[in-house]
Design a protein around this motif. Structure first.
Motif, PDB file in Angstrom:
ATOM      1  N   LEU A 195      -5.922   7.369   7.586  1.00 25.30           N
ATOM      2  CA  LEU A 195      -5.670   8.084   8.835  1.00 25.30           C
ATOM      3  C   LEU A 195      -4.991   9.423   8.585  1.00 25.30           C
ATOM      4  O   LEU A 195      -5.159  10.369   9.353  1.00 25.30           O
ATOM      5  N   HIS A 196      -4.195   9.496   7.507  1.00 27.68           N
ATOM      6  CA  HIS A 196      -3.467  10.736   7.179  1.00 27.68           C
ATOM      7  C   HIS A 196      -2.986  10.636   5.738  1.00 27.68           C
ATOM      8  O   HIS A 196      -2.580   9.562   5.282  1.00 27.68           O
ATOM      9  N   VAL A 197      -3.028  11.759   5.033  1.00 22.44           N
ATOM     10  CA  VAL A 197      -2.432  11.814   3.702  1.00 22.44           C
ATOM     11  C   VAL A 197      -1.913  13.224   3.453  1.00 22.44           C
ATOM     12  O   VAL A 197      -2.544  14.210   3.850  1.00 22.44           O
ATOM     13  N   GLN A 201      -3.123   1.477  -4.154  1.00 20.58           N
ATOM     14  CA  GLN A 201      -2.695   1.970  -5.464  1.00 20.58           C
ATOM     15  C   GLN A 201      -3.855   2.187  -6.428  1.00 20.58           C
ATOM     16  O   GLN A 201      -3.710   2.907  -7.412  1.00 20.58           O
ATOM     17  N   ALA A 202      -5.011   1.590  -6.122  1.00 19.17           N
ATOM     18  CA  ALA A 202      -6.199   1.867  -6.934  1.00 19.17           C
ATOM     19  C   ALA A 202      -6.651   3.314  -6.746  1.00 19.17           C
ATOM     20  O   ALA A 202      -7.274   3.907  -7.630  1.00 19.17           O
ATOM     21  N   VAL A 203      -6.321   3.889  -5.589  1.00 19.26           N
ATOM     22  CA  VAL A 203      -6.688   5.275  -5.285  1.00 19.26           C
ATOM     23  C   VAL A 203      -5.489   6.212  -5.444  1.00 19.26           C
ATOM     24  O   VAL A 203      -5.616   7.333  -5.928  1.00 19.26           O
ATOM     25  N   TYR A 204      -4.311   5.721  -5.031  1.00 21.39           N
ATOM     26  CA  TYR A 204      -3.066   6.485  -5.120  1.00 21.39           C
ATOM     27  C   TYR A 204      -2.053   5.653  -5.913  1.00 21.39           C
ATOM     28  O   TYR A 204      -1.257   4.913  -5.323  1.00 21.39           O
ATOM     29  N   PRO A 205      -2.079   5.741  -7.241  1.00 25.11           N
ATOM     30  CA  PRO A 205      -1.229   4.875  -8.071  1.00 25.11           C
ATOM     31  C   PRO A 205       0.264   5.026  -7.787  1.00 25.11           C
ATOM     32  O   PRO A 205       1.046   4.115  -8.058  1.00 25.11           O
ATOM     33  N   ILE A 249       3.300  11.198   2.151  1.00 24.01           N
ATOM     34  CA  ILE A 249       2.979   9.938   2.822  1.00 24.01           C
ATOM     35  C   ILE A 249       1.472   9.703   2.894  1.00 24.01           C
ATOM     36  O   ILE A 249       0.670  10.642   2.841  1.00 24.01           O
ATOM     37  N   LEU A 250       1.128   8.431   3.036  1.00 16.04           N
ATOM     38  CA  LEU A 250      -0.256   7.994   3.232  1.00 16.04           C
ATOM     39  C   LEU A 250      -0.255   6.995   4.385  1.00 16.04           C
ATOM     40  O   LEU A 250       0.536   6.048   4.386  1.00 16.04           O
ATOM     41  N   VAL A 251      -1.126   7.198   5.355  1.00 19.91           N
ATOM     42  CA  VAL A 251      -1.216   6.300   6.503  1.00 19.91           C
ATOM     43  C   VAL A 251      -2.621   5.722   6.545  1.00 19.91           C
ATOM     44  O   VAL A 251      -3.603   6.459   6.476  1.00 19.91           O
ATOM     45  N   ILE A 269       2.043   2.601   6.958  1.00 19.47           N
ATOM     46  CA  ILE A 269       2.385   3.806   6.206  1.00 19.47           C
ATOM     47  C   ILE A 269       2.929   3.451   4.833  1.00 19.47           C
ATOM     48  O   ILE A 269       3.684   2.481   4.678  1.00 19.47           O
ATOM     49  N   PHE A 270       2.527   4.233   3.833  1.00 19.11           N
ATOM     50  CA  PHE A 270       3.029   4.113   2.460  1.00 19.11           C
ATOM     51  C   PHE A 270       3.658   5.429   2.055  1.00 19.11           C
ATOM     52  O   PHE A 270       3.231   6.502   2.503  1.00 19.11           O
ATOM     53  N   ALA A 271       4.656   5.359   1.189  1.00 16.22           N
ATOM     54  CA  ALA A 271       5.265   6.565   0.622  1.00 16.22           C
ATOM     55  C   ALA A 271       4.531   6.949  -0.648  1.00 16.22           C
ATOM     56  O   ALA A 271       4.063   6.085  -1.394  1.00 16.22           O
ATOM     57  N   LEU A 272       4.444   8.238  -0.888  1.00 15.48           N
ATOM     58  CA  LEU A 272       3.855   8.722  -2.137  1.00 15.48           C
ATOM     59  C   LEU A 272       4.905   9.306  -3.072  1.00 15.48           C
ATOM     60  O   LEU A 272       4.578   9.752  -4.174  1.00 15.48           O
ATOM     61  N   THR A 273       6.171   9.298  -2.615  1.00 19.76           N
ATOM     62  CA  THR A 273       7.291   9.705  -3.461  1.00 19.76           C
ATOM     63  C   THR A 273       8.479   8.790  -3.175  1.00 19.76           C
ATOM     64  O   THR A 273       8.584   8.238  -2.069  1.00 19.76           O
ATOM     65  N   PRO A 274       9.391   8.623  -4.149  1.00 19.10           N
ATOM     66  CA  PRO A 274      10.601   7.828  -3.886  1.00 19.10           C
ATOM     67  C   PRO A 274      11.433   8.396  -2.735  1.00 19.10           C
ATOM     68  O   PRO A 274      12.030   7.646  -1.967  1.00 19.10           O
TER      69      PRO A 274
END
Length: 218
Positions: free
Chosen positions: A18-20, A52-56, A24-26, A73-78
């Motif tokens: 939905l968003h990247v 994580q297969a696409v965004y490790p 962040i990745l949604v 929603i997932f985080a792409l940074t700590p």
């Protein structure tokens, strides 16, 4: 301890993003897919593994129940994981769910305020416990009436496990298709009729308000 269905056959739908951006990745999670792996190799396929297969670098922030669909929603940074995790913890996020519940709700709007705790002998089930339970509050609003059901929007003010499912059952209107909390005719649906329709929060970089939506599939 209550077990999931003995055969786990998650849907093989392609990942719906939905968003990247750089923080962040949604995604739109399908019903029937675990958010995180369960115990055992047969429960390894899950949303975070596919992400994580696409965004490790993707990191978990929150979860949706296996049978719930919708915005996650997932985080792409700590930094994003800490920032948004704190928003969830401090109840700064706004979540909207769509559900189809059994029967006809007498009122058009309402609030359920019932404290919840895990039902240990029957985990992962949750139950109401006024002495030891943690605060759990859900606002609800009727969208429309159907023949034997009511379509509602649910607005959780807290984020307890199975909160929406238990709260609707406790007021006599279990969510259709719920394998844990519905019985009889209420259980006879092709899936759990619960969808995370919208999530509002502040972007971890700069604090801009953002809103993410996924169309309800039922």
């Amino acid at each position: 301890m209550i077990q999931f269905d003995s055969v786990y056959t998650p849907p093989q739908d392609p990942l719906v993003i939905l968003h990247v951006d750089h923080e962040i990745l949604v995604v739109d999670k399908p019903s029937g897919l675990l958010s995180v792996p369960g115990k055992g190799e047969h429960l390894a396929d899950c949303l975070i593994a596919r992400v994580q297969a696409v965004y490790p670098e993707a990191l978990l922030i929150h979860r949706l129940d296996r049978d719930t669909s919708g915005v996650m929603i997932f985080a792409l940074t700590p930094n994003a994981q800490r920032h948004i995790g704190l928003q969830f913890e401090k109840r700064m996020t706004k979540k909207t769910y769509v559900a189809r519940v059994f029967g006809r709700l007498a009122e058009k709007t309402g609030t359920v305020n019932l404290p919840l705790i895990v039902d240990w002998p029957n985990r992962p089930l949750q139950m109401v416990d006024f002495e030891r339970g943690r605060e759990a509050v859900t606002d609800w609003r009727v969208v429309r009436y159907e023949d034997t059901a009511t379509r509602v929007r649910l607005y959780p003010k807290t984020g307890r496990s199975h909160q929406l499912r238990v709260h609707m059952r406790e007021i006599g209107h279990p969510i259709l298709g719920d394998p844990f909390y519905a019985t009889g005719a209420a259980r006879a649906a092709p899936r759990l009729m619960l969808h995370a329709e919208n999530l509002r929060l502040r972007h971890p970089e700069g604090g801009q308000g953002m809103s993410f939506s996924a169309k309800c599939p039922f």
